[in-house]
Design a protein around this motif. Structure first.
Motif, short mmCIF file in Angstrom:
data_model
loop_
_atom_site.label_atom_id
_atom_site.label_comp_id
_atom_site.label_asym_id
_atom_site.label_seq_id
_atom_site.Cartn_x
_atom_site.Cartn_y
_atom_site.Cartn_z
N LEU A 3 0.82 -1.21 0.00
CA LEU A 3 0.00 0.00 0.00
C LEU A 3 0.85 1.25 0.00
O LEU A 3 1.90 1.30 0.61
CB LEU A 3 -0.90 0.01 1.23
CG LEU A 3 -1.95 -1.10 1.31
CD1 LEU A 3 -2.67 -1.00 2.63
CD2 LEU A 3 -2.92 -1.00 0.16
N ALA A 7 -1.32 7.69 1.17
CA ALA A 7 -2.76 7.58 1.01
C ALA A 7 -3.35 6.37 1.68
O ALA A 7 -4.50 6.38 2.09
CB ALA A 7 -3.10 7.57 -0.47
N ALA A 8 -2.59 5.30 1.81
CA ALA A 8 -3.14 4.12 2.46
C ALA A 8 -3.51 4.42 3.89
O ALA A 8 -4.52 3.95 4.40
CB ALA A 8 -2.12 2.98 2.42
N LEU A 11 -6.77 6.22 3.97
CA LEU A 11 -7.89 5.32 3.73
C LEU A 11 -8.39 4.70 5.02
O LEU A 11 -9.58 4.45 5.18
CB LEU A 11 -7.45 4.23 2.76
CG LEU A 11 -8.43 3.10 2.50
CD1 LEU A 11 -9.71 3.65 1.88
CD2 LEU A 11 -7.81 2.06 1.58
N TYR A 83 -1.39 4.17 -5.43
CA TYR A 83 -2.42 3.38 -4.78
C TYR A 83 -3.58 4.27 -4.33
O TYR A 83 -3.63 5.45 -4.64
CB TYR A 83 -1.81 2.63 -3.59
CG TYR A 83 -0.69 1.70 -3.99
CD1 TYR A 83 -0.93 0.35 -4.21
CD2 TYR A 83 0.60 2.18 -4.18
CE1 TYR A 83 0.08 -0.51 -4.59
CE2 TYR A 83 1.63 1.33 -4.57
CZ TYR A 83 1.36 -0.01 -4.77
OH TYR A 83 2.38 -0.86 -5.16
N ASN A 84 -4.49 3.68 -3.58
CA ASN A 84 -5.54 4.44 -2.91
C ASN A 84 -6.45 5.22 -3.85
O ASN A 84 -6.92 6.30 -3.51
CB ASN A 84 -4.91 5.38 -1.89
CG ASN A 84 -3.84 4.68 -1.10
OD1 ASN A 84 -4.09 3.72 -0.36
ND2 ASN A 84 -2.61 5.11 -1.28
N ASN A 278 -8.25 8.49 -2.07
CA ASN A 278 -9.02 8.22 -0.86
C ASN A 278 -8.85 9.25 0.26
O ASN A 278 -9.45 9.10 1.32
CB ASN A 278 -8.66 6.83 -0.31
CG ASN A 278 -9.26 5.73 -1.16
OD1 ASN A 278 -10.33 5.89 -1.73
ND2 ASN A 278 -8.55 4.62 -1.28
N TYR A 279 -8.04 10.26 0.02
CA TYR A 279 -7.94 11.36 0.98
C TYR A 279 -9.15 12.28 0.88
O TYR A 279 -9.38 13.13 1.72
CB TYR A 279 -6.66 12.13 0.72
CG TYR A 279 -6.22 13.09 1.81
CD1 TYR A 279 -6.12 12.68 3.14
CD2 TYR A 279 -5.87 14.40 1.49
CE1 TYR A 279 -5.69 13.56 4.12
CE2 TYR A 279 -5.44 15.28 2.47
CZ TYR A 279 -5.35 14.86 3.78
OH TYR A 279 -4.93 15.73 4.75
#
Length: 302
Positions: A3, A7-8, A11, A83-84, A278-279
């Motif tokens: 991840l 950003a992970a 999330l 990612y994310n 995902n932020y």
């Protein structure tokens, strides 16, 4: 690579509050204002540190510096997606060193490239941007009990921009992650600080809902340069904005009990501008407005 470290972590707590109306930075991120973060902090437009005074105090010695006067030989360039659910493809052409500044520019353009650096499967991206990671790694040790990581940055404005200045190492989060700044371009007076740790890959033990702090300045962070810093010790993470302490996470509090687990674990400095991801909660792609982040310098003291 597992991840994405920036950003992970986001999330982990954003998905918990996705039903909150997206009308402010707090509702977008789910961050609760703690006693420190609730106060408006007076940032100083175009602030710069007094390095000589800092070293003269006898507490610090400079061990790393990049003023971006030549090239990016001190950095590894990320090529590929991230990612994310981020929307951008990272590539070198979005990174420029000019007039003594590093310019990381997000653009709206369609390209095909690797889904992530570790996965060469082609994917279509509608945005591009840049991300660099230092070749040098840092951590406090018994020899030098603190590390002060500093950068002078003008953040990007624009809806959907996700600039970040942070440190981490693989496998995430077993070496830890320290988020010195994460911001959303549509909120030019606010950003968050955070950190993550977990003893197993891809599984953070830290509770982002309790350790993410929202920082507010009454001076725009996108119209001029500001200095963002963290002082990393075995027992605490002390965050500064324009030379003033604005947030302290201490291992003496239960929520921050994992800070000592970061001690002695090497981390690399990362600078990037993500697009969406995902932020954000209820991101409207039609409103995304790409922009650039300007970095004047990076310095590390021990």
């Amino acid at each position: 690579m597992p991840l994405s470290a920036v950003a992970a972590g986001a999330l982990c707590f954003i998905t918990m509050i996705s039903c909150v109306p997206a009308d402010s930075f707090i509702s977008q991120t789910g961050v609760e204002r703690d006693v420190v973060a609730a106060r408006t902090r007076n940032g100083k437009c175009n602030y710069d540190i007094d390095e000589k005074a800092l070293i003269h105090q006898g507490y610090y010695k400079k061990v790393f510096e990049d003023n971006f006067n030549t090239n990016l030989h001190n950095w590894k360039i990320w090529t590929g997606g991230a990612y994310n659910q981020e929307l951008q493809y990272y590539q070198s052409s979005n990174l420029k060193v000019q007039n003594g500044k590093l310019v990381i520019t997000a653009r709206k353009e369609t390209v095909k490239g690797a889904t992530v650096p570790s996965n060469p499967q082609l994917k279509t991206f509608n945005y591009t941007s840049g991300r660099i990671e230092s070749k040098t790694y840092f951590t406090p040790t018994k020899s030098f009990s603190k590390v002060r990581i500093s950068a002078r940055i003008k953040l990007p404005s624009g809806y959907g921009m996700w600039p970040a200045f942070w440190t981490y190492n693989d496998p995430w989060p077993t070496k830890g992650e320290i988020d010195i700044i994460e911001a959303q371009g549509q909120y030019p007076f606010q950003y968050t600080t955070n950190y993550f740790y977990g003893s197993q890959p891809n599984i953070p033990q830290t509770d982002a809902t309790k350790i993410t702090s929202l920082i507010t300045s009454n001076v725009s962070l996108t119209k001029c340069y500001h200095v963002y810093e963290v002082i990393w010790t075995k027992q605490s993470l002390i965050y500064l904005l324009d030379g003033k302490i604005i947030n302290k996470k201490s291992a003496s509090t239960p929520a921050n009990k994992y800070i000592p687990s970061l001690f002695g674990k090497l981390q690399r400095i990362t600078l990037n501008v993500a697009v969406g991801g995902n932020y954000f909660v209820n991101l409207d792609p039609s409103k995304i407005h790409p922009d650039a982040m300007y970095v004047d310098w990076i310095k590390v003291f021990t």
